[in-house]
Structures are given as structure tokens and as C-alpha cells.
Design an enzyme around this catalytic site. Structure first.
Site, mmCIF file in Angstrom:
data_model
loop_
_atom_site.group_PDB
_atom_site.id
_atom_site.type_symbol
_atom_site.label_atom_id
_atom_site.label_comp_id
_atom_site.label_asym_id
_atom_site.label_seq_id
_atom_site.Cartn_x
_atom_site.Cartn_y
_atom_site.Cartn_z
ATOM 1 N N TYR A 1 0.825 -1.207 0.000
ATOM 2 C CA TYR A 1 0.000 0.000 0.000
ATOM 3 C C TYR A 1 0.863 1.263 0.000
ATOM 4 O O TYR A 1 1.786 1.418 0.804
ATOM 5 C CB TYR A 1 -0.936 0.052 1.213
ATOM 6 C CG TYR A 1 -1.605 1.403 1.321
ATOM 7 C CD1 TYR A 1 -2.632 1.759 0.445
ATOM 8 C CD2 TYR A 1 -1.166 2.359 2.247
ATOM 9 C CE1 TYR A 1 -3.216 3.014 0.493
ATOM 10 C CE2 TYR A 1 -1.750 3.616 2.312
ATOM 11 C CZ TYR A 1 -2.775 3.942 1.426
ATOM 12 O OH TYR A 1 -3.336 5.187 1.470
ATOM 13 N N HIS B 1 -2.850 16.819 -3.505
ATOM 14 C CA HIS B 1 -3.276 16.966 -2.120
ATOM 15 C C HIS B 1 -3.068 18.377 -1.569
ATOM 16 O O HIS B 1 -3.494 18.676 -0.453
ATOM 17 C CB HIS B 1 -2.542 15.959 -1.230
ATOM 18 C CG HIS B 1 -3.075 14.560 -1.352
ATOM 19 N ND1 HIS B 1 -3.355 13.973 -2.556
ATOM 20 C CD2 HIS B 1 -3.382 13.624 -0.403
ATOM 21 C CE1 HIS B 1 -3.798 12.737 -2.360
ATOM 22 N NE2 HIS B 1 -3.834 12.508 -1.057
ATOM 23 N N ASN C 1 1.611 11.978 5.032
ATOM 24 C CA ASN C 1 1.064 11.337 6.229
ATOM 25 C C ASN C 1 1.815 11.881 7.441
ATOM 26 O O ASN C 1 2.974 12.250 7.348
ATOM 27 C CB ASN C 1 1.255 9.831 6.164
ATOM 28 C CG ASN C 1 0.074 9.102 5.536
ATOM 29 O OD1 ASN C 1 0.053 7.891 5.523
ATOM 30 N ND2 ASN C 1 -0.890 9.821 5.007
ATOM 31 N N TYR D 1 -15.224 34.603 44.276
ATOM 32 C CA TYR D 1 -14.546 33.394 43.811
ATOM 33 C C TYR D 1 -13.367 33.688 42.873
ATOM 34 O O TYR D 1 -12.368 32.964 42.873
ATOM 35 C CB TYR D 1 -15.523 32.485 43.059
ATOM 36 C CG TYR D 1 -16.532 31.751 43.917
ATOM 37 C CD1 TYR D 1 -16.582 31.922 45.296
ATOM 38 C CD2 TYR D 1 -17.442 30.880 43.335
ATOM 39 C CE1 TYR D 1 -17.503 31.248 46.063
ATOM 40 C CE2 TYR D 1 -18.374 30.192 44.096
ATOM 41 C CZ TYR D 1 -18.414 30.385 45.470
ATOM 42 O OH TYR D 1 -19.333 29.714 46.218
ATOM 43 N N ARG E 1 -10.744 34.404 45.453
ATOM 44 C CA ARG E 1 -10.596 33.380 46.488
ATOM 45 C C ARG E 1 -10.218 32.017 45.913
ATOM 46 O O ARG E 1 -9.512 31.227 46.547
ATOM 47 C CB ARG E 1 -11.910 33.269 47.268
ATOM 48 C CG ARG E 1 -11.769 32.541 48.578
ATOM 49 C CD ARG E 1 -13.048 32.298 49.335
ATOM 50 N NE ARG E 1 -14.227 33.031 48.915
ATOM 51 C CZ ARG E 1 -15.461 32.568 49.098
ATOM 52 N NH1 ARG E 1 -15.647 31.390 49.663
ATOM 53 N NH2 ARG E 1 -16.508 33.274 48.718
ATOM 54 N N PHE F 1 -1.103 7.670 11.637
ATOM 55 C CA PHE F 1 -1.351 9.053 11.226
ATOM 56 C C PHE F 1 -2.601 9.645 11.864
ATOM 57 O O PHE F 1 -2.877 10.833 11.737
ATOM 58 C CB PHE F 1 -1.519 9.118 9.703
ATOM 59 C CG PHE F 1 -2.466 8.067 9.163
ATOM 60 C CD1 PHE F 1 -3.806 8.040 9.526
ATOM 61 C CD2 PHE F 1 -2.006 7.086 8.304
ATOM 62 C CE1 PHE F 1 -4.667 7.075 9.044
ATOM 63 C CE2 PHE F 1 -2.871 6.118 7.812
ATOM 64 C CZ PHE F 1 -4.204 6.111 8.179
ATOM 65 N N GLU G 1 -11.848 6.206 4.605
ATOM 66 C CA GLU G 1 -11.462 6.959 5.797
ATOM 67 C C GLU G 1 -12.750 7.416 6.483
ATOM 68 O O GLU G 1 -13.171 8.567 6.362
ATOM 69 C CB GLU G 1 -10.554 8.119 5.374
ATOM 70 C CG GLU G 1 -9.253 7.588 4.754
ATOM 71 C CD GLU G 1 -8.531 8.583 3.873
ATOM 72 O OE1 GLU G 1 -8.838 9.786 3.943
ATOM 73 O OE2 GLU G 1 -7.648 8.151 3.108
#
Length: 492
Positions: free
Chosen positions: A54, A84, A196, A278, A281, A327, A411
Site C-alpha cells: 500500500y 493533495h 502522512n 470566587y 478566592r 497518522f 477513511e
């Protein structure tokens, strides 16, 4: 000064020092050996293995079942890089891009990615020469690695894309020619190794973590000045209170507050009021919880930046090339969402202290001016702080709650860690501005307590602050003072 990239543990503090001291990078002999050995192993593996591997001899994502011929493997990787690079939106700040280069080099140096030595060395050269690729904030799902932003970061390796160099944005090919560098000829798997990985997410996370630690210290400092200006009590910081609820951050915050207030006339004088709101404090409990969150996130991100996070994972010692999921950004997406909440809370409680200081209570004039009515004084800085805090609350909706399937369902669960990272960046910047506005108010309020003095530490800090931000007698344009206050806080 040089930092050697090696298998040695890379701490958050080390990363901070590399950036702050402008260190150069160099690959250690050990790192070079691992990178070369892994590449040689992969080349030999491709000669002997008939089954598809792959991302090495196949397409990517849902195209994983399509084999690619040996003569097209280099083009496959180049095509991956080009296709990409789909980023959009705002540019990633240069300091984050530099972190991305550093962390990508670190990840590739472990010898589990199959890249060429010249490819890693060119990334080192970019870092050392301040050749910073133009990367965009939007485009990653934080799952198949930070594909889009890392594509933009790595396009200049092959002479494509843009970089910022010597203060100008130029085409990468122009800089390569100026340096006498040939574009890298990618080999099998290299494009996937570069794209990746979690370096976009983790770089934002590391930057935010460094800033969060600083802002945690600033919150204590500024909170202590506000407490003094508000004529607050010291009992809530007594160690006896905190040892019976011994959270580390709570104990640490109370200790810091005691140190900051030591020797103060103001804190020691008799009080009319029995207790404080608060926001004063509970400083140990609130600031302390943020400290504990910061410590947890630091442990997670330290593991991440000392990891190989691309796919497939190559293990030469075991003769394995394994397609898996290192990844995926889930391990850091959740902590970054958590950190955003913790940092936002430092701003949230800060805005409440601002509100108390301008309320006209405990002998302070309304809106911290001697003649309120004629003067609005510090009325509107609180509005600004409230606006910022409200925005941060919206940004704290966890990005990691969402997942949108991609790549034709291959995915099918993503982390959205990239969105967690960029939201976190904005929350950190917002909180810094709120703390700067609190300091603006606190220093102003403290003047109305004169001639009584605070501690030496706090008085010294206020004296330095007064060199850049003046006391405001009558109404004047305020935004330059807020800007100066932000710059002062950046230096703390």
C-alpha cells in the site's frame, strides 16, 4: 548553536530552546544510518515482493487496490503531492511552519518511513535557511495525517508551491535556483511519508503548550496584582487549605501566590470584609486545574513528537511493511480540545476580576478614574475582555466530537484534530489579550491604594509595566495602551 536530530528524547523544553535560540539542525550519524538503512530495505523489498504494498506500489485511500507500474512510482508520489495541496484560508504563522519542519524531520529520522536521505536533508536546509513554505490553515481532517497542509509544506522540495524567504513570498523554484539546489526526485513511498503524519496538528499543539505554560505564570502574576488592588485576603492561599485537597496544580498555584505576596503591606493589613469573590478566592483551584491540564497535554504531545506517524510503517529489523493508522490524530485531538478549555478558563476568571476592579467596591472609584461621569475610564476595556472571553467559549466546542467520512468511505472516522489545533491557537491568543487587559486594570487600581505598597516582586513588575503603559488620569484613546499591554505580557 546546533541541535542534532537523533533518537534521543525530544522534550517540549528542547523544542522551545531550538526556536528561541535560533538553533540550526543537523542529522546525527545515527539518524543518517537509520534513514539510509530503511530506504535500502524498501528498495530491496520491492524487488523481491510480488504482492502490492500500500502506498508504495498502489494508489492511495480508496484507490489502494489499483497497482502502479515500477516506471510510474516516482510520478505517483509527485502526483500525490500536487493533488493533495488543497489548502485554503489564512496562512499558517511562520513560527508554526518552522515547527512543522522540525517535527517532520524528527519523525522521518527514526527510519520507519522509507524516505531518501537527501529528502530529509533538504527539509533540514529549509529550516536552517529560514525558507518557510506557504501553508494554509484549512484542509486537514486530522486523520490520514495532515495531508493538505503537509503537501503545501513539502511542495517546495520538488520545486513547486511558494515559500517565504527574506521577508518575501516567492515561488519555490526561484529559491532552489538561487541556492543551486536541484528539485528532489521522489522515490516510491516518499510522497506518502511526507504527507502522512500529524506535524500540522502537533506543531500547533506544541506552540500552544509553550504559550500556555507562560500564560499560566502570567495569570498568577496578574491575579496577584488584582488581588492586592482589590484589597483581597491572603487566607485562601494558606498551605493548610490545599494539603487537604492536594491537586498538584492547586498546591503549586497557592505556593506561587504566597511567594508573590510575601512582604506586602496591602495583603497584611486588617480587612473589613470576611471573604473575597470566587475569582480571587479560588485562584488556586481554577488556575491550578489549568496547570494540571497543561501537564497532561504536555505528556501526550511529548509522546507524539517522539513518534513515527506516517503510513505504512516500515520495520526493517522485522522485515515488515505494515499499513496501519499511526497518522490518526485522535490521541492529540482530544487533549488539544481539553487544553483550549483550560486556557480559556484562565481568561474567563481574569475577565471576572476585571469586572470586580471597576465595580466601585472596596474604596476603588467606579471605572478606576477619579472623576467618573465626566470620564468613562476603564468601563470599555471590560467590554472588550468580555467579548474576547465569549468568543473563546464558542471556540471551546470540541472539534474532536465531529467526524465526516472521506475517500469514498475508506477513511470513515477522522479526528478533526487540525480544527482543534487552529481553534486552540485562537484561544491562546485571546487569553493573552484578556490577561493584558486585566494587567491594565490592575495596575491602574493599585495606584488608588497608595501610599501602601505591595510586595517587592509585584511592585517591580508594575514599575516595569509603567515604562510602557501610563496611569490614566482622564479619558484618552485606550487601544494603544491595550496593545502595549499585550506586548508587555508577551515578554513575561
Amino acid at each position: 548553536m546546533i541541535h542534532e536530530i537523533s533518537s534521543a528524547h525530544l522534550s517540549i523544553e528542547c523544542v522551545e530552546a531550538i526556536l528561541k535560540e535560533n538553533k540550526k539542525l543537523a542529522l546525527s550519524e545515527d539518524a543518517v544510518g537509520r534513514i539510509v538503512r530503511c530506504r535500502e530495505y524498501l528498495d530491496n523489498k520491492m524487488k523481491s515482493q510480488k504482492e502490492p504494498i500500500y502506498g508504495v506500489t498502489t494508489g492511495f485511500g480508496s484507490l489502494c487496490n489499483i497497482s502502479v507500474g515500477a516506471d510510474e512510482l516516482s510520478q505517483l508520489q509527485k502526483n500525490l503531492m500536487m493533488s493533495h495541496a488543497c489548502g485554503t484560508g489564512e496562512r499558517v504563522p511562520n513560527e508554526i511552519v518552522k515547527l512543522m519542519l522540525l517535527l517532520k524531520v524528527q519523525s522521518l529520522s527514526y527510519g520507519h518511513s522509507g524516505v531518501q536521505l537527501c529528502t530529509v536533508q533538504r527539509l533540514v536546509d529549509f529550516f536552517n535557511e529560514d525558507i518557510l513554505p506557504v501553508v494554509y490553515q484549512q484542509g486537514s481532517l486530522g486523520a490520514s495525517g495532515d495531508l493538505s497542509p503537509l503537501a503545501h509544506m513539502c511542495l517546495p522540495l520538488i520545486g513547486l508551491g511558494e515559500v517565504e524567504y527574506k521577508g518575501r513570498i516567492v515561488k519555490a523554484e526561484e529559491v532552489l535556483k538561487e541556492k543551486g539546489w536541484e528539485p528532489i526526485e521522489l522515490k516510491s513511498k516518499e510522497g506518502l511519508a511526507l504527507l502522512n503524519g500529524t506535524q500540522f496538528m502537533s506543531s500547533y499543539g506544541v506552540w500552544a503548550l509553550i504559550q500556555s505554560k507562560r500564560l499560566s505564570r502570567v495569570a498568577d502574576l496578574v491575579g496577584a496584582i488584582s488581588l492586592e488592588a482589590f484589597d483581597g485576603r491572603q487566607e485562601p492561599f494558606d498551605n493548610s487549605v490545599h494539603v487537604v485537597r492536594a491537586h498538584n496544580g492547586q498546591l503549586e498555584t497557592a505556593r506561587v501566590m504566597r511567594e508573590l505576596l510575601a512582604g506586602s503591606e496591602l495583603i497584611a493589613r486588617k480587612k473589613v470584609h470576611v471573604q473575597d469573590p470566587y475569582s480571587f478566592r479560588c485562584i488556586p483551584q481554577v488556575h491550578g486545574a489549568s496547570k494540571d491540564t497543561i501537564a497532561y497535554v504536555a505528556s501526550v504531545l511529548t509522546t507524539e513528537i517522539n513518534s513515527a506517524t506516517d503510513n505504512p510503517t516500515i520495520v526493517p529489523d522485522e522485515d515488515k511493511v505494515i499499513s496501519a493508522g499511526n497518522f490518526h490524530g485522535q490521541p492529540i485531538a482530544l487533549p488539544m480540545d481539553f487544553l483550549a478549555i483550560a486556557v480559556a478558563e484562565l481568561g474567563n476568571i481574569s475577565e471576572r476580576r476585571i469586572y470586580q476592579l471597576i465595580s466601585g467596591e472596596r474604596g476603588l472609584p467606579k471605572f478606576l478614574v477619579a472623576k467618573p461621569g465626566l470620564n468613562s475610564g476603564f468601563m470599555i476595556p471590560q467590554y472588550t475582555a468580555a467579548s474576547i472571553v465569549s468568543q473563546s467559549k464558542g471556540l471551546c466546542w470540541p472539534a474532536s466530537c465531529d467526524s465526516i467520512p472521506s475517500s469514498q468511505g475508506q477513511e470513515d472516522h477522522v479526528s478533526m484534530g487540525s480544527n482543534a489545533a487552529t481553534k486552540l491557537y485562537r484561544v491562546v491568543c485571546n487569553t493573552e489579550r484578556v490577561l493584558a487587559i486585566e494587567l491594565f486594570n490592575a495596575a491602574q487600581a493599585l495606584e488608588f491604594r497608595r501610599p501602601a505598597r505591595s510586595s517587592e516582586k509585584l511592585e517591580a513588575l508594575v514599575a516595569e509595566y509603567r515604562k510602557v503603559v501610563p496611569f490614566v488620569d482622564d479619558d484618552q484613546v485606550m487601544y494603544p495602551h491595550i496593545a502595549s499591554s499585550v506586548e508587555f505580557v508577551k515578554g513575561l
